[in-house]
Design a protein around this motif. Sequence first.
Motif, PDB file in Angstrom:
ATOM      1  N   TYR A 112      46.319  33.902  65.997  1.00 21.23           N
ATOM      2  CA  TYR A 112      44.456  33.004  65.422  1.00 21.23           C
ATOM      3  C   TYR A 112      44.225  32.305  66.701  1.00 21.23           C
ATOM      4  O   TYR A 112      45.079  30.850  66.955  1.00 21.23           O
ATOM      5  CB  TYR A 112      44.682  32.101  64.413  1.00 21.23           C
ATOM      6  N   MET A 113      43.084  32.522  67.370  1.00 18.39           N
ATOM      7  CA  MET A 113      42.367  32.056  68.658  1.00 18.39           C
ATOM      8  C   MET A 113      41.390  31.213  67.899  1.00 18.39           C
ATOM      9  O   MET A 113      41.301  30.273  67.910  1.00 18.39           O
ATOM     10  CB  MET A 113      42.729  32.634  69.319  1.00 18.39           C
ATOM     11  N   VAL A 114      40.426  32.000  67.126  1.00 15.65           N
ATOM     12  CA  VAL A 114      38.961  31.502  67.423  1.00 15.65           C
ATOM     13  C   VAL A 114      38.338  31.985  65.728  1.00 15.65           C
ATOM     14  O   VAL A 114      39.153  33.219  66.292  1.00 15.65           O
ATOM     15  CB  VAL A 114      38.547  31.624  68.557  1.00 15.65           C
ATOM     16  N   ASP A 122      45.518  31.935  74.803  1.00 15.42           N
ATOM     17  CA  ASP A 122      45.295  33.606  75.378  1.00 15.42           C
ATOM     18  C   ASP A 122      45.512  34.013  74.050  1.00 15.42           C
ATOM     19  O   ASP A 122      46.208  34.264  73.418  1.00 15.42           O
ATOM     20  CB  ASP A 122      45.820  33.454  76.036  1.00 15.42           C
ATOM     21  N   GLU A 123      44.373  35.302  73.722  1.00 20.64           N
ATOM     22  CA  GLU A 123      44.356  35.604  72.279  1.00 20.64           C
ATOM     23  C   GLU A 123      46.032  37.139  72.525  1.00 20.64           C
ATOM     24  O   GLU A 123      46.629  37.337  71.779  1.00 20.64           O
ATOM     25  CB  GLU A 123      43.043  37.001  72.088  1.00 20.64           C
ATOM     26  N   THR A 124      46.531  37.270  73.730  1.00 21.33           N
ATOM     27  CA  THR A 124      47.910  38.453  73.792  1.00 21.33           C
ATOM     28  C   THR A 124      49.388  37.294  73.482  1.00 21.33           C
ATOM     29  O   THR A 124      49.967  37.853  73.969  1.00 21.33           O
ATOM     30  CB  THR A 124      48.243  38.304  75.366  1.00 21.33           C
ATOM     31  N   PHE A 125      48.692  35.765  72.496  1.00 21.57           N
ATOM     32  CA  PHE A 125      50.252  35.197  72.352  1.00 21.57           C
ATOM     33  C   PHE A 125      49.999  35.117  70.833  1.00 21.57           C
ATOM     34  O   PHE A 125      49.451  34.933  69.734  1.00 21.57           O
ATOM     35  CB  PHE A 125      50.037  34.116  72.624  1.00 21.57           C
ATOM     36  N   ASP A 126      51.434  35.553  70.063  1.00 19.36           N
ATOM     37  CA  ASP A 126      51.659  35.358  69.114  1.00 19.36           C
ATOM     38  C   ASP A 126      51.597  33.977  69.114  1.00 19.36           C
ATOM     39  O   ASP A 126      52.325  32.588  69.412  1.00 19.36           O
ATOM     40  CB  ASP A 126      52.047  36.071  68.169  1.00 19.36           C
ATOM     41  N   ASN A 127      50.462  33.047  67.589  1.00 19.79           N
ATOM     42  CA  ASN A 127      50.975  31.247  67.809  1.00 19.79           C
ATOM     43  C   ASN A 127      51.004  30.989  66.644  1.00 19.79           C
ATOM     44  O   ASN A 127      50.515  29.799  66.323  1.00 19.79           O
ATOM     45  CB  ASN A 127      49.641  30.395  68.351  1.00 19.79           C
ATOM     46  N   ARG A 178      56.835  37.693  71.839  1.00 21.74           N
ATOM     47  CA  ARG A 178      56.902  37.819  70.802  1.00 21.74           C
ATOM     48  C   ARG A 178      55.369  38.537  70.246  1.00 21.74           C
ATOM     49  O   ARG A 178      55.724  39.954  70.244  1.00 21.74           O
ATOM     50  CB  ARG A 178      56.102  36.610  70.398  1.00 21.74           C
ATOM     51  N   ARG A 179      54.566  38.007  72.012  1.00 26.86           N
ATOM     52  CA  ARG A 179      53.552  39.213  71.729  1.00 26.86           C
ATOM     53  C   ARG A 179      53.397  40.699  72.939  1.00 26.86           C
ATOM     54  O   ARG A 179      52.795  41.694  72.603  1.00 26.86           O
ATOM     55  CB  ARG A 179      51.924  38.527  72.562  1.00 26.86           C
ATOM     56  N   ASP A 180      54.946  40.519  73.806  1.00 26.60           N
ATOM     57  CA  ASP A 180      55.183  41.634  74.799  1.00 26.60           C
ATOM     58  C   ASP A 180      54.912  42.912  73.219  1.00 26.60           C
ATOM     59  O   ASP A 180      54.644  43.713  74.214  1.00 26.60           O
ATOM     60  CB  ASP A 180      56.108  41.072  75.186  1.00 26.60           C
ATOM     61  N   PHE A 181      55.653  42.651  72.817  1.00 26.26           N
ATOM     62  CA  PHE A 181      56.326  43.711  71.358  1.00 26.26           C
ATOM     63  C   PHE A 181      54.092  44.607  70.829  1.00 26.26           C
ATOM     64  O   PHE A 181      54.786  45.240  71.358  1.00 26.26           O
ATOM     65  CB  PHE A 181      56.905  43.475  71.015  1.00 26.26           C
ATOM     66  N   GLU A 235      34.769  35.552  67.136  1.00 20.47           N
ATOM     67  CA  GLU A 235      35.545  35.567  66.336  1.00 20.47           C
ATOM     68  C   GLU A 235      37.072  36.127  66.531  1.00 20.47           C
ATOM     69  O   GLU A 235      37.048  37.757  66.838  1.00 20.47           O
ATOM     70  CB  GLU A 235      36.277  35.907  64.797  1.00 20.47           C
ATOM     71  N   ILE A 236      38.395  35.571  66.875  1.00 17.16           N
ATOM     72  CA  ILE A 236      39.765  36.435  67.338  1.00 17.16           C
ATOM     73  C   ILE A 236      40.262  36.075  67.060  1.00 17.16           C
ATOM     74  O   ILE A 236      40.833  35.227  66.727  1.00 17.16           O
ATOM     75  CB  ILE A 236      39.669  36.149  69.197  1.00 17.16           C
TER      76      ILE A 236
END
Length: 534
Positions: free
Chosen positions: A271-273, A374-379, A3-6, A287-288
Amino acid sequence: MKRRDFLKMAGALGGSGLLPISPLLTATARVEPSGAGEPFDYAWLKGLARQLSTQDPREHAIELPAPIRNLDWDAYQAIQYRADSALWADDPGSAFRAQLFHLGLHYKTPVRIHEVVDGRAHELAYDPSRFDFGESGVEGERLPEDLGYAGFRLHHRDDWKRDVAAFLGASYFRAVSDSMQYGMSARGLAVDTASASREEEFPDFTRFWLERPEGDEESVIVYALLESASVTGAYRFVIRDREGVAMDVDAALYPRRAIERLGVAPLTSMYMVGENDRDANWDWRPEIHDSDGLSIHADSGEWIWRPLTNPKHLRFNAFGERAPRGFGLLQRDRDFDHYQDDGVFYDRRPGVWVEPKNDWGEGSVQLVELPTLDETFDNIVAFWNPAEPTRPGEEMLFGYRLYWCDTSPAQPSLARCVATRTGLGGVVGQRREYFSWRFVVDFAGGPMPLGEDVEVEPVIEASAGRVEITSARPQEAIEGYRAMFDVVPPDDGTDPITLRLYLKSGDRPLTETWLYEWTPPPAEERELRNPGHL
């Protein structure tokens, strides 16, 4: 995680909205249709998808040839498409051009790409002369002639150095807003996301057909074939670069087998922070996130705002009983000072608004929130789930418009939620005898009455526990109101508590409805922090 690789890759390969693509090169290769081509239209594509749904699924991933199998990030990024080889670069009046992505790194599934001219499709055979391999170490002429491509991106004549949309990796695609900034992604389809009994499927777009724009037409049409173990689909995208990017999508789905949870018009974000959820607070930025809330315009006319969270465990929510007038994952907070990120600029990230064009019937908007460090992952995933179960052999038709926007084209007439903050409850300076949690919600805009003679009342509901210390008072800084209240959990349990809030004056609602799900911490983590506490 693909998901996040793209999201990372399409941005790094030019057109991120921050970094321009490589300057125009002096390549001589051109994209030319070969032969007479094959007749093509959307009806034919739907027939193909229906036919494939009756056959066994096929595996599309391949073993990449050695020269590109083990490329690292920098080597793969060094492979650039030659700008003068772009589709439609030979037409000075065309409003769009298309460039192709090379296979390698995470991208091991080739897609077949065709150009459609005058109703006939011409497949674009792999041609290494379309690429500048730079310092990648790859010798293009030694790669197989039938290698294929990983996807494509579109450019608009307003700025040929920045792309406006990209399709790369499974069924993921994304586009820019007015800020020319990429952010969250959309998908063709979600299958069994967050299912308790089945592993999630990630359907692939396996073939694309790009229709040559006619004259100075300000839209480009893209067709796609979607395939997975459970479903096939035919897609038609009409893409316009106008005040952000708008996409009219028509999807015809043909289930191969029953699907437990079908996700139509799925959106994925990160959405991380944020101001309401600071558990992952080790980063220097306050915020991230790509999006800060899910907005729903319900069939009843009610507007709902559900702030996003980064939960400790998977969280699943469903909203509504019929198809909404619209829904989307949005980034309402546009203040740079709230993010302080001068590298990826979260304050510029586009939201995506989904507007159904036909009657989707009964069902619900569903939201999945996954924990991330990690912000590089879509969650974050949001989609429409039909109540009617999917059955093999049937045809399911969905039409909708996607708006990639800084501000959603559909806005509530009432005041909107502009901030949600949380923290320890109780009265400052007084000893706390029990644990409670404070919620502070700001509303602004709309016909919000300001003045001491106006009585504004918060309407608060909690699915469990006790609500106390409630208030609603004017906030001149935002020309709106602030609602505050504490929630006392019913016991030492950690069952989620659903909260609902809106402001009213007399019998008249003043704001959209704020929804939230709060999970009380376990008993051992409920610090009271009384005066003098160290």
